[in-house]
Design a protein around this motif. Structure first.
Motif, PDB file in Angstrom:
ATOM      1  N   SER A 187     -62.113-111.748  39.578  1.00  0.00           N
ATOM      2  CA  SER A 187     -63.351-112.404  39.128  1.00  0.00           C
ATOM      3  C   SER A 187     -64.075-111.543  38.080  1.00  0.00           C
ATOM      4  O   SER A 187     -64.564-112.062  37.078  1.00  0.00           O
ATOM      5  N   LYS A 188     -64.085-110.228  38.305  1.00  0.00           N
ATOM      6  CA  LYS A 188     -64.752-109.364  37.300  1.00  0.00           C
ATOM      7  C   LYS A 188     -63.985-109.391  35.977  1.00  0.00           C
ATOM      8  O   LYS A 188     -64.584-109.367  34.896  1.00  0.00           O
ATOM      9  N   SER A 189     -62.667-109.436  36.056  1.00  0.00           N
ATOM     10  CA  SER A 189     -61.866-109.472  34.824  1.00  0.00           C
ATOM     11  C   SER A 189     -62.166-110.747  34.047  1.00  0.00           C
ATOM     12  O   SER A 189     -62.364-110.714  32.826  1.00  0.00           O
ATOM     13  N   LEU A 190     -62.220-111.873  34.772  1.00  0.00           N
ATOM     14  CA  LEU A 190     -62.446-113.153  34.086  1.00  0.00           C
ATOM     15  C   LEU A 190     -63.867-113.240  33.536  1.00  0.00           C
ATOM     16  O   LEU A 190     -64.112-113.884  32.516  1.00  0.00           O
ATOM     17  N   ALA A 191     -64.799-112.540  34.209  1.00  0.00           N
ATOM     18  CA  ALA A 191     -66.166-112.532  33.688  1.00  0.00           C
ATOM     19  C   ALA A 191     -66.217-111.730  32.388  1.00  0.00           C
ATOM     20  O   ALA A 191     -66.949-112.047  31.458  1.00  0.00           O
ATOM     21  N   LYS A 192     -65.390-110.661  32.330  1.00  0.00           N
ATOM     22  CA  LYS A 192     -65.409-109.802  31.136  1.00  0.00           C
ATOM     23  C   LYS A 192     -64.643-110.433  29.966  1.00  0.00           C
ATOM     24  O   LYS A 192     -65.069-110.332  28.816  1.00  0.00           O
ATOM     25  N   TRP A 193     -63.484-111.036  30.272  1.00  0.00           N
ATOM     26  CA  TRP A 193     -62.670-111.647  29.207  1.00  0.00           C
ATOM     27  C   TRP A 193     -62.522-113.135  29.547  1.00  0.00           C
ATOM     28  O   TRP A 193     -61.599-113.526  30.288  1.00  0.00           O
ATOM     29  N   SER A 194     -63.407-113.951  28.999  1.00  0.00           N
ATOM     30  CA  SER A 194     -63.503-115.338  29.475  1.00  0.00           C
ATOM     31  C   SER A 194     -62.258-116.175  29.136  1.00  0.00           C
ATOM     32  O   SER A 194     -61.992-117.171  29.789  1.00  0.00           O
ATOM     33  N   HIS A 195     -61.462-115.757  28.135  1.00  0.00           N
ATOM     34  CA  HIS A 195     -60.277-116.557  27.782  1.00  0.00           C
ATOM     35  C   HIS A 195     -59.019-116.114  28.540  1.00  0.00           C
ATOM     36  O   HIS A 195     -57.950-116.682  28.351  1.00  0.00           O
ATOM     37  N   LEU A 196     -59.154-115.089  29.352  1.00  0.00           N
ATOM     38  CA  LEU A 196     -57.974-114.523  30.025  1.00  0.00           C
ATOM     39  C   LEU A 196     -57.367-115.535  30.995  1.00  0.00           C
ATOM     40  O   LEU A 196     -58.086-116.317  31.621  1.00  0.00           O
ATOM     41  N   ASN A 197     -56.042-115.502  31.120  1.00  0.00           N
ATOM     42  CA  ASN A 197     -55.341-116.429  32.011  1.00  0.00           C
ATOM     43  C   ASN A 197     -55.877-116.319  33.451  1.00  0.00           C
ATOM     44  O   ASN A 197     -55.810-115.244  34.056  1.00  0.00           O
ATOM     45  N   PRO A 198     -56.392-117.405  34.041  1.00  0.00           N
ATOM     46  CA  PRO A 198     -56.970-117.327  35.394  1.00  0.00           C
ATOM     47  C   PRO A 198     -55.936-117.045  36.482  1.00  0.00           C
ATOM     48  O   PRO A 198     -56.304-116.792  37.634  1.00  0.00           O
ATOM     49  N   GLU A 199     -54.633-117.054  36.109  1.00  0.00           N
ATOM     50  CA  GLU A 199     -53.611-116.763  37.134  1.00  0.00           C
ATOM     51  C   GLU A 199     -53.469-115.270  37.437  1.00  0.00           C
ATOM     52  O   GLU A 199     -52.705-114.876  38.313  1.00  0.00           O
ATOM     53  N   ILE A 200     -54.182-114.422  36.735  1.00  0.00           N
ATOM     54  CA  ILE A 200     -54.065-112.968  37.002  1.00  0.00           C
ATOM     55  C   ILE A 200     -54.558-112.650  38.423  1.00  0.00           C
ATOM     56  O   ILE A 200     -55.397-113.366  38.961  1.00  0.00           O
TER      57      ILE A 200
END
Ligand SMILES: Cc1cc2nc3c(=O)[nH]c(=O)nc-3n(C[C@H](O)[C@H](O)[C@H](O)COP(=O)(O)OP(=O)(O)OC[C@H]3O[C@@H](n4cnc5c(N)ncnc54)[C@H](O)[C@@H]3O)c2cc1C
Length: 569
Positions: A164-177
């Motif tokens: 969740s923190k990764s997706l908040a930081k990089w909003s276009h990042l693949n949500p499957e991480i």
């Protein structure tokens, strides 16, 4: 001495202690070390400096975290140390690079290292969080050990971020991480400039050290090596006491010209593309994204000024002259980028430049190219093996990151052979425009202000010069101030006298030397047809080209851009 004076003096006295064949980073690093230690040394490069493997790198100063899995601990320790030294000694070119690994699995890849150890690994699999964590802990440990030795050499420790923190930081990042890991390496932003600055430092330190580009080693036997000046077609005999074969992926080809049959190199081709894509550039921020595809091959997305550099491949290749980035490779890079940032649309239209080169890896029987050792070695042939009266040291492997350490090891061996003591070492020696480079923004501002006051060059312009040339900006600004100067119409952030300075001081003989290697113009996709014509005018005045030569240079540049870099103008 200028180029023709060097050739004239070689005609008069063909004897030289050391002849280095090949002006890539390994030949150049060795040239600098020997020059600093008082050796009379000649380096010859058949094309331009850093136009082989050294022009094809991923622009990273890195410890090579992946090599830990192959058990290459010595190599990683050395590379981490050298990465830190580059950050210290060339701060105008090498900058800290936060590197983020997007991770898609928790436990995958656990068996890669033990299977590799048992010789049972065919192809590595994608690494999961746990394996990456172990690797990064070891990597940090090497950085920490160095921090104890040298308080200044610091890059921050690695950090894991939740999904969740990764997706908040990089909003276009693949949500499957499942999460991301960030650690620090170095970005070598302008590698080819670093190389030319090393050469200029070496020649300034020793009047008997000379580096010639467009000087081809075409043959040799007994006590003589034959060179051909590629600009005049004239041949020269050289009589060295020792030869260093630093021809990178061409090492075996060069040895063959000396009548020596070797099989030291098993090169692998690696390609890159440069993308002009604002949304993607914004999405990665100042981070490099470094990740694996499902079969363990590594991919990088790298913030290269306002572009995104994407690479790389690793395919066995016999003839380095044939290395080109193919459409299939380009499509693979686009697919891989899409895997990490799936909602950003990309196409071949976004590619502004491509390049490819061959890594001079040691010949190996490994089943996967990623498992070939990335370490370096010095292979010596002499005596009964050859009909030569001098030994030939071949420099196999090596990386941009650890060129200094490799060069030091080669120079130590040469100094021992020549029975000369080491006088200087390069560990803490600043490189070129890194000398006196103001790291602190307030110091930089102060330096720019005082330089602006006495050269009359605007602050904005000086800022750009410091970014490009580090502290050499001072010499360039002084030269610019010595005559009427103006910006070029087709390239409004370069001025005429800046280019003349580079042509006169940086061994530029062809248009492509400037647009491909002394500047980033081609790699960043900034070259236009109008720019080439305008530059040809400046070069003609400076180098005395007539209309025919100028047209030939334009044609040569257009051909190289299209053939090697997929740029059609
Ligand atoms: C795709 C790729 C990515 C890489 N990424 C990185 C990275 O991110 N970081 C890193 O640290 N390293 C990286 N490397 C590794 C690094 O770039 C190379 O290992 C290094 O540049 C090799 O330098 P070299 O001097 O040995 O060879 P080269 O740079 O190839 O130099 C050899 C020179 O010899 C010349 N030559 C050949 N024959 C003759 C002759 N007969 N007479 C005169 N001259 C001759 C050639 O023209 C050439 O310029 C990468 C390499 C590749 C290919």
């Amino acid at each position: 001495m200028n180029r023709s004076e060097v050739f004239a003096s070689l005609k008069e006295n063909p004897e030289v202690s050391v002849l280095i064949i090949g002006g890539g980073i390994n030949g150049i690093g060795t040239f600098r070390d020997l020059a600093l230690n008082g050796v009379d040394v000649l380096l010859v490069e058949r094309a331009d400096f850093c136009s082989g493997a050294s022009s094809a790198s991923s622009h990273m100063a890195h410890g090579g975290i992946r090599y830990l899995e192959n058990g290459e601990f010595r190599l990683v320790r050395e590379a981490v140390q050298e990465r830190n030294r580059l950050l210290q000694n060339a701060p105008h070119i090498v900058k800290p690079l936060p590197t983020t690994i997007p991770i898609f699995k928790q436990f995958s890849g656990l068996l890669n290292a033990p299977l590799k150890f048992l010789g049972m690994l065919d192809k590595p699999s994608e690494r999961g969080s746990l394996v990456i964590k172990i690797g990064l802990l070891l990597y940090d440990a090497y950085s920490r050990a160095q921090r104890r030795e040298d308080a200044q050499a610091v890059v921050p420790k690695h950090q894991f971020l939740s999904r969740s923190k990764s997706l908040a930081k990089w909003s276009h990042l693949n949500p499957e991480i499942v999460n991301t890991a960030t650690y620090y390496d170095g970005a070598i932003l302008r590698p080819e400039r670093l190389a030319i600055e090393l050469i200029l430092d070496a020649e300034a330190a020793n009047p008997n050290a000379h580096a010639l580009n467009y000087a081809n080693m075409v043959g040799g036997s007994e006590d003589t090596i034959i060179l051909r000046d590629e600009l005049t077609d004239e041949a020269y005999d050289i009589r060295p006491k020792l030869v260093i074969n630093a021809a990178g992926p061409w090492i075996d080809f060069a040895n063959r010209k000396l009548g020596v049959s070797t099989r030291f190199i098993g090169g692998t081709k690696g390609s890159h593309i440069v993308l002009k894509h604002e949304e993607l550039r914004k999405a990665i921020g100042e981070h490099e994204f470094y990740f694996e595809n499902s079969d363990g091959r590594l991919v990088l997305l790298y913030p290269l000024f306002d572009r995104v550099l994407v690479g790389t491949t690793d395919v066995a290749m016999e003839n380095p002259d044939e290395a080109r980035c193919t459409d299939d490779e380009a499509d693979y890079f686009l697919d891989m980028t899409q895997r990490i940032f799936p909602d950003i649309k990309l196409s071949r239209e976004n590619i502004v430049f491509r390049y490819s080169g061959v890594r001079p890896l040691p010949h190996s029987s490994a089943s996967s190219t990623s498992q070939i050792s990335r370490d370096h070695s010095i292979e010596v042939v002499s005596g009964a093996w050859t009909n030569l009266t001098f030994p030939v040291f071949s420099l196999v492997g090596g990386k941009w990151t650890s060129f200094r350490a490799f060069s030091e090891q080669v120079a130590n061996k040469v100094l021992a052979y020549l029975k000369l003591p080491r006088q200087k070492d390069t560990r803490a020696l600043p490189i070129g425009g890194g000398r006196g480079y103001p790291r602190d923004p307030t110091d930089l501002k102060r330096q720019i202000e005082s330089l602006s006051a006495w050269t009359g060059v605007t602050r904005e312009r000086l800022k750009a010069l410091f970014e490009r040339y580090g502290s050499r900006a001072e010499a360039i600004a002084t030269y610019m101030n010595g005559g009427t100067d103006f910006f070029l119409k087709s390239m409004p952030d370069y001025s005429r006298r800046e280019i003349i300075f580079l042509v006169q001081h940086e061994k530029i003989f062809h248009l492509d030397d400037f647009i491909l290697r002394r500047s980033m113009l081609a790699m960043l996709g900034l070259v236009t047809r109008e720019m080439i014509d305008e530059l040809a005018g400046v070069f003609s005045n400076t180098l005395g080209w007539d209309a025919e030569q100028s047209a030939a240079e334009v044609a040569r540049t257009l051909f190289i851009l299209e053939d090697r870099h997929g740029v059609r103008l």
